[in-house]
Design an enzyme around this catalytic site. Structure first.
Site, PDB file in Angstrom:
ATOM      1  N   GLU A  90       0.771  -1.234   0.000  1.00 66.17           N
ATOM      2  CA  GLU A  90       0.000   0.000   0.000  1.00 66.17           C
ATOM      3  C   GLU A  90       0.812   1.299   0.000  1.00 66.17           C
ATOM      4  O   GLU A  90       0.738   2.106   0.933  1.00 66.17           O
ATOM      5  CB  GLU A  90      -0.966  -0.002   1.193  1.00 66.17           C
ATOM      6  CG  GLU A  90      -1.948  -1.153   1.107  1.00 66.17           C
ATOM      7  CD  GLU A  90      -2.926  -1.213   2.270  1.00 66.17           C
ATOM      8  OE1 GLU A  90      -2.717  -0.481   3.261  1.00 66.17           O
ATOM      9  OE2 GLU A  90      -3.888  -1.986   2.202  1.00 66.17           O
ATOM     10  N   GLU A 127      -5.600  -7.653  -1.121  1.00 66.27           N
ATOM     11  CA  GLU A 127      -6.386  -7.594   0.106  1.00 66.27           C
ATOM     12  C   GLU A 127      -7.830  -7.265  -0.238  1.00 66.27           C
ATOM     13  O   GLU A 127      -8.097  -6.319  -0.989  1.00 66.27           O
ATOM     14  CB  GLU A 127      -5.831  -6.549   1.080  1.00 66.27           C
ATOM     15  CG  GLU A 127      -4.462  -6.879   1.639  1.00 66.27           C
ATOM     16  CD  GLU A 127      -3.984  -5.875   2.676  1.00 66.27           C
ATOM     17  OE1 GLU A 127      -4.839  -5.109   3.191  1.00 66.27           O
ATOM     18  OE2 GLU A 127      -2.771  -5.846   2.961  1.00 66.27           O
TER      19      GLU A 127
END
Length: 676
Positions: free
Chosen positions: A236, A365
């Site tokens: 991320e 995710e």
């Protein structure tokens, strides 16, 4: 768009770390063959032939058969415990077996750069929170105890985990979740800039080079084990929220915070050590004014794809996506459907990469807590179905239930003992899965056979758990009869698939001074491009490149040249030159003046270069849709005072053989601004 909130991973409590009834480890009694093997060096795979590669938006095995990665996250190596969470209350063999028995064919394992650094220098971190016990009356995690009675360190634990995954047919890839070992390290948005004290006492700043070096070392160390199939380069990348000094960006610059360039450099280093490893690349938070989930924004791929020197056959793009329970977003503020999610967010942010058959996607995710907001369950179902229909790989977040805002597939884990038929005390882990989350949302998106519902593994020889099959068994026994749920239901012949020919690109060019710049679009699956020129009737290679442009130099002005660009894919060149074009360079001397300008107050000064054969020059300005001559003469400069405030569009022209050169006026024009 508002900055997005992201998960806080719960740190393990002291109470959770204790194993009920555990007693101190005895150094005699039992020994662990797994721990002994792990301590002896790197894990070596049997056959080492399960590596994968990409063609277009799909992943394939060595035989050209399509595969589908449907896995889950198991975090903890990234945390200060330096070990997967819930090994404090569950036996590693029991847990991995149960993971395989539930159809998880790949594990995404978050780690930190700090963890890999200490492995690299030969001084791995100790594991915390786990109390292995080899007392015959309470045998708990005996695989984590070496023959000398010592508990394994973090790297030895990782090797034991790989051994168990190989035993049960599960593959793995690691993800750099944070620079330092930190239970909330995912909040920090970039791959460099943090510091830690290494095990040897050295203060280490995580620079981009340190990050690359640790991953390249890991790729080299484990290149003989196809259980570890890839590397997710950074979890991320995002903005300064969370303490990062700068936002992660995606462009074609050499800026230190340019994630695209960093990922490309890191991919080069990894593939130089292991050409077979998958390289998973997440997005950023913002791109050209468009926001997204952390790690979710892959708009930049269309404009600036990651192009390693070895080609793109190992590249997988990996966005993250969440529902309104993690953070409410505008696209949830309606009676949303798959189509509205595509229109409002998914398509331009990441789904286009799959739809246009550019590169494989793996949603690294996705997940969430149930029973809080019905829209969260609605989103889960829509994303699940979209991934099934479009063959998008994925790893669910997560197995652990100690992820603060998502929960996990596990609800609770406990350990106890029982007595077998011979009267021996044996350990037993009780694993309670979240039945609704697993059965309604995760299970439908697991790769399995259509009728018999057998889980399909990624190992060619080892079946995936008790109700699974190996990859070889699937393609030899099931693929042509019942098929699988791949692409919402597919039956294939199970034979080695011939490679799909990769077409050479369409080439355009821009003429330069004694040169031409060739340009073409990126070709999916291309490993390399070659520029050819036709010389005396034969095609001659000029150069090879991984770029999508090339400058041909030292050409004769006004002369036509026939050139072509061809592609290398799957190790072979497509020697079809039918995309050839004719290019013609300009002369070395411009046909029109090249002007420079300066402004001082209300005074404008212009100067320009000479043009061969020019009789005179003029300065013209654009007004009311027309060019009007302001001044002319046989000079190379012009000054105008007391110019009214405003912005002016100007051009300098040359008169040659009695005629003004008016070609490309708009291209040649420039603007000046006078301020008072």
């Amino acid at each position: 768009m508002n900055r997005f909130f992201k998960r806080m991973t719960a740190a393990a409590s002291i109470a959770a770390l204790a194993v009920s009834g555990a007693v101190p480890c005895f150094s005699a009694a039992l020994t662990s063959s797994a721990a002994t093997a792990a301590a002896s060096g790197r894990v070596v795979a049997d056959g080492n032939d399960d590596w994968l590669h990409a063609k277009g938006s799909r992943l394939y095995d060595k035989d050209g058969n399509e595969v589908w990665l449907t896995g889950a996250n198991w975090f903890g190596f990234n945390c200060t415990e330096c070990s997967p969470h819930y090994l404090w209350s569950g036996d590693i063999d029991d847990l991995v077996k149960d993971i395989a028995d539930h159809g998880v064919n790949v594990l995404r394992l978050p780690v930190s750069t700090e963890l890999l650094y200490n492995w690299m220098i030969g001084d791995p971190d100790p594991i915390k929170s786990i109390n292995p016990n080899n007392d015959p009356s309470y045998p708990f995690n005996i695989d984590l105890i070496k023959d000398n009675g010592e508990v394994v360190n973090s790297q030895e634990l990782f090797d034991v985990l790989l051994t168990k995954c190989k035993k049960y047919g599960v593959k793995c890839f690691i993800d750099i979740h944070s620079p330092e070992s930190n239970n909330s390290g995912h909040n920090y948005g970039i791959w460099y800039g943090k510091s830690f004290t290494a095990r040897n006492g050295k203060e280490v700043e995580v620079t981009t080079q340190v990050w690359i070096d640790t991953l390249a070392w890991c790729a080299d160390y484990y290149k003989g084990d196809d259980t570890l199939i890839g590397f997710d380069l950074k979890n991320e990348p995002h903005s300064t929220y969370g303490g990062g000094p700068v936002d992660a960006i995606w462009d074609n610059s050499d800026a230190p915070n340019n994630w695209k360039k960093a990922a490309e450099d890191c991919a080069d280093a990894i593939l130089a050590k292991n050409k077979n490893a998958l390289i998973l690349i997440e997005g950023v938070e913002g791109f050209e004014g468009h926001g997204a989930w952390w790690g979710g924004n892959l708009r930049g791929v269309a404009k600036y794809p990651v192009l390693p020197k070895a080609g793109t056959s190992q590249i997988v793009y990996s966005p993250h996506d969440y529902g309104p329970v993690v953070s409410d977003q505008p696209w949830f503020h309606k009676d949303f459907t798959e189509q509205t999610l595509l229109d409002d967010y998914w398509y331009d942010t990441w789904a286009y990469i799959n739809d246009k058959d550019m590169y494989p996607l793996l949603i690294g995710e996705w997940g969430g807590t149930l029973g809080v907001n019905p829209d969260n369950e609605k989103w889960l179902g829509l994303l699940r179905d979209y991934m099934i229909k479009h063959h998008i790989n994925h790893t669910f977040w997560c197995l652990n239930d100690d992820s603060g805002d998502t929960g996990g597939l596990w609800k609770d884990i406990s350990f106890g003992t029982t007595t077998d038929a011979s009267g021996k005390i044996v350990g037993k882990t009780n694993i309670n899965w979240d039945k609704t989350k697993y059965e309604d949302y995760y299970y439908p998106a697991i790769w399995k056979t259509q009728k018999t519902k057998k889980f399909i593994g990624l190992d060619h020889k080892v079946a995936l758990g008790k109700n699974g099959v190996s990859l070889n068994d699937f393609y030899s026994k099931y693929a042509s009869t019942e098929g699988s749920n791949l692409d919402n239901g597919t039956i294939v012949n199970g034979q080695q698939q011939p490679p799909t020919p990769v077409s050479n690109p369409t080439v355009t060019y821009t003429a330069g001074n004694g040169s031409v710049t060739l340009s073409w679009g990126a070709v999916s699956g291309a490993e390399m491009y070659a520029v050819y020129q036709k010389v005396n009737g034969s095609w001659t290679k000029v150069d090879e490149t991984t770029s999508t442009s090339y400058v041909l130099k030292n050409l004769k002005a006004g002369t036509n040249y026939e050139v072509a660009v061809i592609v290398k894919a799957d190790g072979s060149w497509n020697t079809d030159y039918s995309n050839s074009i004719i290019v013609t360079p300009d002369s070395g001397t411009p046909k029109y003046p090249v002007a420079t300008s300066s402004v001082q107050g209300d005074t404008l000064k212009l100067s320009w270069s000479a043009v061969d054969g020019a009789d005179k020059y003029c300065v013209a300005y654009y007004s009311a849709g027309k060019w009007k001559i302001l001044a002319q003469g046989n000079v190379l400069s012009y000054t105008k005072t007391k110019v009214p405030a405003g912005t002016y569009k100007l051009v300098v022209g040359a008169k040659i053989n009695g005629e003004w050169d008016i070609s490309n006026l708009n291209k040649r024009a420039f603007t000046v601004t006078i301020s008072k």
